[in-house]
Design a protein around this motif. Structure first.
Motif, PDB file in Angstrom:
ATOM      1  N   TYR A 182      42.307  39.040  44.204  1.00 25.04           N
ATOM      2  CA  TYR A 182      41.535  38.893  42.962  1.00 25.04           C
ATOM      3  C   TYR A 182      42.033  37.705  42.141  1.00 25.04           C
ATOM      4  O   TYR A 182      41.241  36.930  41.590  1.00 25.04           O
ATOM      5  N   GLU A 183      43.342  37.532  42.072  1.00 25.99           N
ATOM      6  CA  GLU A 183      43.881  36.440  41.269  1.00 25.99           C
ATOM      7  C   GLU A 183      43.671  35.089  41.948  1.00 25.99           C
ATOM      8  O   GLU A 183      43.470  34.076  41.271  1.00 25.99           O
ATOM      9  N   ARG A 184      43.684  35.059  43.289  1.00 30.93           N
ATOM     10  CA  ARG A 184      43.355  33.800  43.981  1.00 30.93           C
ATOM     11  C   ARG A 184      41.892  33.413  43.770  1.00 30.93           C
ATOM     12  O   ARG A 184      41.539  32.235  43.837  1.00 30.93           O
ATOM     13  N   ALA A 185      41.053  34.449  43.507  1.00 28.51           N
ATOM     14  CA  ALA A 185      39.638  34.182  43.245  1.00 28.51           C
ATOM     15  C   ALA A 185      39.371  33.877  41.778  1.00 28.51           C
ATOM     16  O   ALA A 185      38.213  33.690  41.386  1.00 28.51           O
ATOM     17  N   GLY A 186      40.429  33.832  40.962  1.00 23.10           N
ATOM     18  CA  GLY A 186      40.262  33.481  39.557  1.00 23.10           C
ATOM     19  C   GLY A 186      40.264  34.649  38.600  1.00 23.10           C
ATOM     20  O   GLY A 186      40.096  34.452  37.387  1.00 23.10           O
ATOM     21  N   GLY A 187      40.455  35.856  39.095  1.00 25.48           N
ATOM     22  CA  GLY A 187      40.469  37.023  38.228  1.00 25.48           C
ATOM     23  C   GLY A 187      41.863  37.336  37.694  1.00 25.48           C
ATOM     24  O   GLY A 187      42.845  36.670  38.053  1.00 25.48           O
TER      25      GLY A 187
ATOM     26  N   PRO B  87      32.468  44.025  39.725  1.00 25.64           N
ATOM     27  CA  PRO B  87      31.638  44.447  40.874  1.00 25.64           C
ATOM     28  C   PRO B  87      32.018  43.755  42.178  1.00 25.64           C
ATOM     29  O   PRO B  87      31.962  44.368  43.247  1.00 25.64           O
ATOM     30  N   GLY B  88      32.395  42.475  42.098  1.00 27.86           N
ATOM     31  CA  GLY B  88      32.745  41.759  43.320  1.00 27.86           C
ATOM     32  C   GLY B  88      34.006  42.309  43.955  1.00 27.86           C
ATOM     33  O   GLY B  88      34.056  42.545  45.168  1.00 27.86           O
ATOM     34  N   LEU B  89      35.046  42.521  43.153  1.00 27.83           N
ATOM     35  CA  LEU B  89      36.280  43.099  43.684  1.00 27.83           C
ATOM     36  C   LEU B  89      36.026  44.520  44.158  1.00 27.83           C
ATOM     37  O   LEU B  89      36.552  44.933  45.202  1.00 27.83           O
ATOM     38  N   ARG B  90      35.208  45.243  43.423  1.00 26.62           N
ATOM     39  CA  ARG B  90      34.913  46.623  43.807  1.00 26.62           C
ATOM     40  C   ARG B  90      34.274  46.680  45.193  1.00 26.62           C
ATOM     41  O   ARG B  90      34.658  47.501  46.029  1.00 26.62           O
ATOM     42  N   ARG B  91      33.302  45.827  45.469  1.00 27.66           N
ATOM     43  CA  ARG B  91      32.640  45.825  46.779  1.00 27.66           C
ATOM     44  C   ARG B  91      33.630  45.512  47.889  1.00 27.66           C
ATOM     45  O   ARG B  91      33.618  46.151  48.949  1.00 27.66           O
ATOM     46  N   ALA B  92      34.486  44.518  47.664  1.00 26.71           N
ATOM     47  CA  ALA B  92      35.458  44.146  48.692  1.00 26.71           C
ATOM     48  C   ALA B  92      36.431  45.282  48.978  1.00 26.71           C
ATOM     49  O   ALA B  92      36.725  45.593  50.144  1.00 26.71           O
ATOM     50  N   VAL B  93      36.928  45.921  47.931  1.00 24.84           N
ATOM     51  CA  VAL B  93      37.863  47.027  48.108  1.00 24.84           C
ATOM     52  C   VAL B  93      37.176  48.213  48.765  1.00 24.84           C
ATOM     53  O   VAL B  93      37.752  48.887  49.636  1.00 24.84           O
TER      54      VAL B  93
ATOM     55  N   THR C 166      47.469  64.513  54.852  1.00 27.54           N
ATOM     56  CA  THR C 166      46.730  63.438  54.203  1.00 27.54           C
ATOM     57  C   THR C 166      46.957  63.490  52.699  1.00 27.54           C
ATOM     58  O   THR C 166      46.940  64.554  52.093  1.00 27.54           O
ATOM     59  N   THR C 167      47.192  62.327  52.096  1.00 27.08           N
ATOM     60  CA  THR C 167      47.295  62.220  50.644  1.00 27.08           C
ATOM     61  C   THR C 167      46.096  61.427  50.123  1.00 27.08           C
ATOM     62  O   THR C 167      45.457  60.676  50.863  1.00 27.08           O
ATOM     63  N   TYR C 168      45.816  61.585  48.819  1.00 27.83           N
ATOM     64  CA  TYR C 168      44.564  61.084  48.259  1.00 27.83           C
ATOM     65  C   TYR C 168      44.800  60.319  46.958  1.00 27.83           C
ATOM     66  O   TYR C 168      45.668  60.683  46.158  1.00 27.83           O
ATOM     67  N   SER C 169      44.017  59.269  46.756  1.00 27.59           N
ATOM     68  CA  SER C 169      44.013  58.552  45.490  1.00 27.59           C
ATOM     69  C   SER C 169      42.596  58.069  45.207  1.00 27.59           C
ATOM     70  O   SER C 169      41.764  57.959  46.114  1.00 27.59           O
ATOM     71  N   ALA C 170      42.324  57.801  43.929  1.00 22.65           N
ATOM     72  CA  ALA C 170      40.989  57.362  43.502  1.00 22.65           C
ATOM     73  C   ALA C 170      41.143  56.160  42.585  1.00 22.65           C
ATOM     74  O   ALA C 170      42.066  56.104  41.765  1.00 22.65           O
ATOM     75  N   HIS C 171      40.200  55.202  42.707  1.00 31.31           N
ATOM     76  CA  HIS C 171      40.346  53.908  42.040  1.00 31.31           C
ATOM     77  C   HIS C 171      39.013  53.481  41.424  1.00 31.31           C
ATOM     78  O   HIS C 171      37.983  53.483  42.105  1.00 31.31           O
ATOM     79  N   TRP C 172      39.050  53.131  40.155  1.00 35.80           N
ATOM     80  CA  TRP C 172      37.869  52.619  39.452  1.00 35.80           C
ATOM     81  C   TRP C 172      38.120  51.159  39.126  1.00 35.80           C
ATOM     82  O   TRP C 172      39.102  50.829  38.449  1.00 35.80           O
ATOM     83  N   ILE C 173      37.252  50.272  39.621  1.00 35.16           N
ATOM     84  CA  ILE C 173      37.440  48.825  39.473  1.00 35.16           C
ATOM     85  C   ILE C 173      36.271  48.261  38.686  1.00 35.16           C
ATOM     86  O   ILE C 173      35.104  48.488  39.026  1.00 35.16           O
ATOM     87  N   ALA C 174      36.604  47.542  37.629  1.00 41.49           N
ATOM     88  CA  ALA C 174      35.569  47.067  36.712  1.00 41.49           C
ATOM     89  C   ALA C 174      34.722  45.947  37.307  1.00 41.49           C
ATOM     90  O   ALA C 174      33.490  45.941  37.158  1.00 41.49           O
TER      91      ALA C 174
ATOM     92  N   ASP D  97      48.567  48.307  46.308  1.00 44.76           N
ATOM     93  CA  ASP D  97      47.387  47.500  46.017  1.00 44.76           C
ATOM     94  C   ASP D  97      47.754  46.029  45.784  1.00 44.76           C
ATOM     95  O   ASP D  97      46.989  45.285  45.186  1.00 44.76           O
ATOM     96  N   HIS D  98      48.928  45.607  46.275  1.00 40.88           N
ATOM     97  CA  HIS D  98      49.343  44.212  46.087  1.00 40.88           C
ATOM     98  C   HIS D  98      48.326  43.246  46.690  1.00 40.88           C
ATOM     99  O   HIS D  98      48.061  42.178  46.115  1.00 40.88           O
ATOM    100  N   GLY D  99      47.758  43.607  47.827  1.00 44.70           N
ATOM    101  CA  GLY D  99      46.769  42.733  48.460  1.00 44.70           C
ATOM    102  C   GLY D  99      45.518  42.578  47.615  1.00 44.70           C
ATOM    103  O   GLY D  99      44.922  41.493  47.565  1.00 44.70           O
ATOM    104  N   TRP D 100      45.100  43.657  46.957  1.00 44.49           N
ATOM    105  CA  TRP D 100      43.935  43.568  46.075  1.00 44.49           C
ATOM    106  C   TRP D 100      44.225  42.616  44.916  1.00 44.49           C
ATOM    107  O   TRP D 100      43.398  41.780  44.564  1.00 44.49           O
TER     108      TRP D 100
END
Length: 402
Positions: free
Chosen positions: A112-117, A369-375, A359-367, A105-108
């Motif tokens: 996010y940090e370039r956007a100020g998060g 909303p803007g980052l969540r939509r992009a991801v 296939t392997t699986y993972s689940a992600h909860w992002i607080a 998730d390095h790209g995420w």
């Protein structure tokens, strides 16, 4: 619900009552598990999973591989019953980086940090440094599994809020958990690994007979050529794993780790810990030449799965990597009646040696909303690509058609 800042604060008995409640239910010598389950990683039905065991996770903390300044701070979630007993646990860590996870998730974080998060810290639910599918909601038998799972999810969100984290990541989970978390608002991600599946083979030659002729001949030649120059192979488990073997293997691990990712995650104290507490669940495959060990691989033995983890060498010999890591693992699994071999992350070269795409699986909860939509938009496209690659790899499998 409460948070434990070390697994020792929970204790071996309470943890393993949830993680591995009946380790004798499916012994490594009891024969293959249900063939109907052999096409997917075993999770809930598996009686013993080495990477969720107290001894494995405690060795990581006691050795300093986890905790301290490692960037992995234990914040294990504990659900308690009305009488104060432990009803369920979740292995969780506050992370200040994204190293040692194998779900990238390095790209995420960068976006996010370039956007100020502020992406870090985040909450990681996993077996550290270990890309192996397993349960993450560890519920003690006799408890209301649904209620305990909901408590653990709520506890993870509370833990995230307590340190102002951005997100929760449950990695290498089973498909059922993946689907249920998706229904609870988590974003769903897929990826690809290569596993060997036991179709009831009695011997390694039985397995070879299932392959196309050209692939069968290639593997036979690889196995023969790997043992030139006087190389012999030793399989060590339990009391047969000597300090000499551990010292040699650690040197192999350090050499590989230093070349591949710069700073190896594990130290000698970790291997001493697992060697003392879970040697019966460890298989070292060691290659010896001219009186000394020259290469080796470590595997962990589950109830129906052999998990290959690290490999290294101090001498280069053609095909020795394939022999030590893959062919020996398959042969051991057949002899022990294990249903599958998981050979770790990545590696399309495994396909030619009888390993299949899984296939392997993972689940992600992002607080946010803007980052969540992009991801979420990114993951929709990524899942499609993973499915297409999986289909193409299945077509390239080395087995005889029909």
């Amino acid at each position: 619900m409460r948070i434990a800042t070390s697994i020792q604060a929970i204790g071996r008995a309470a943890w393993d009552a949830c993680a591995n409640p009946d380790p004798g239910a499916a012994s490594v010598d009891d024969g293959p598990a249900d063939p109907a389950r052999q096409d997917e990683p075993d999770t809930a039905a598996q009686a013993y999973h080495p990477f969720m065991a107290y001894d494995f996770l405690h060795a990581l903390e006691a050795s300093g591989c986890v905790g301290g300044r490692s960037g992995w701070t234990p914040v294990h979630v504990v659900a308690e019953a009305a009488d104060g007993s432990v009803a369920g646990v979740m292995p969780a860590y506050a992370k200040s980086h994204s190293q040692g996870e194998y779900v990238f998730d390095h790209g995420w974080a960068d976006a996010y940090e370039r956007a100020g998060g502020r992406y870090y810290p985040k909450l990681q639910v996993c077996a550290p440094f270990t890309p192996a599918t397993g349960r993450r909601f560890l519920v003690r038998p006799g408890q209301d599994a649904t209620a305990v799972r909901e408590s653990l999810i709520a506890g993870a969100k509370a833990a995230l809020g307590s340190f102002g984290g951005s997100s929760i990541h449950l990695t290498f989970i089973g498909r059922e958990d993946w689907e249920q978390l998706g229904a609870r608002g988590f974003l769903r991600r897929t990826d690809q690994q290569f596993h060997w599946l036991n179709e009831g083979y009695g011997t390694f030659d039985d397995f070879l007979a299932a392959l196309a002729s050209r692939k069968r001949k290639t593997i036979k030649r690889e196995r023969r050529d790997a043992l030139t120059d006087g190389i012999t192979i030793e399989r060590l488990t339990g009391a047969a794993i000597t300090e000499e073997a551990w010292d040699a293997f650690f040197a192999f691990y350090m050499d590989t780790g230093s070349r591949k990712w710069g700073r190896p995650y594990l130290n000698r104290a970790f291997y001493a810990g697992i060697g003392a507490d879970m040697a019966d669940r460890i298989l070292l495959v060691m290659a010896r030449r001219a009186g000394r060990y020259v290469a080796g691989a470590i595997n962990f033995i589950g109830s129906d799965t052999l998990y290959g983890r690290h490999w290294g060498c101090i001498e280069d010999h053609p095909f020795l990597h394939f022999e030590v890591c893959y062919h020996q693992a398959i042969e051991f699994a057949i002899e022990r009646g294990l249903a599958r071999v998981e050979a770790g992350a990545q590696g399309e070269h495994k396909l030619a040696r009888g390993y299949r795409p899984v296939t392997t699986y993972s689940a992600h909860w992002i607080a946010d909303p803007g980052l969540r939509r992009a991801v979420e938009h990114y993951l929709e496209r990524e899942r499609e690509q993973v499915a297409e690659i999986h289909e193409a790899l299945e077509e390239a499998a080395p087995f005889r058609k029909g």
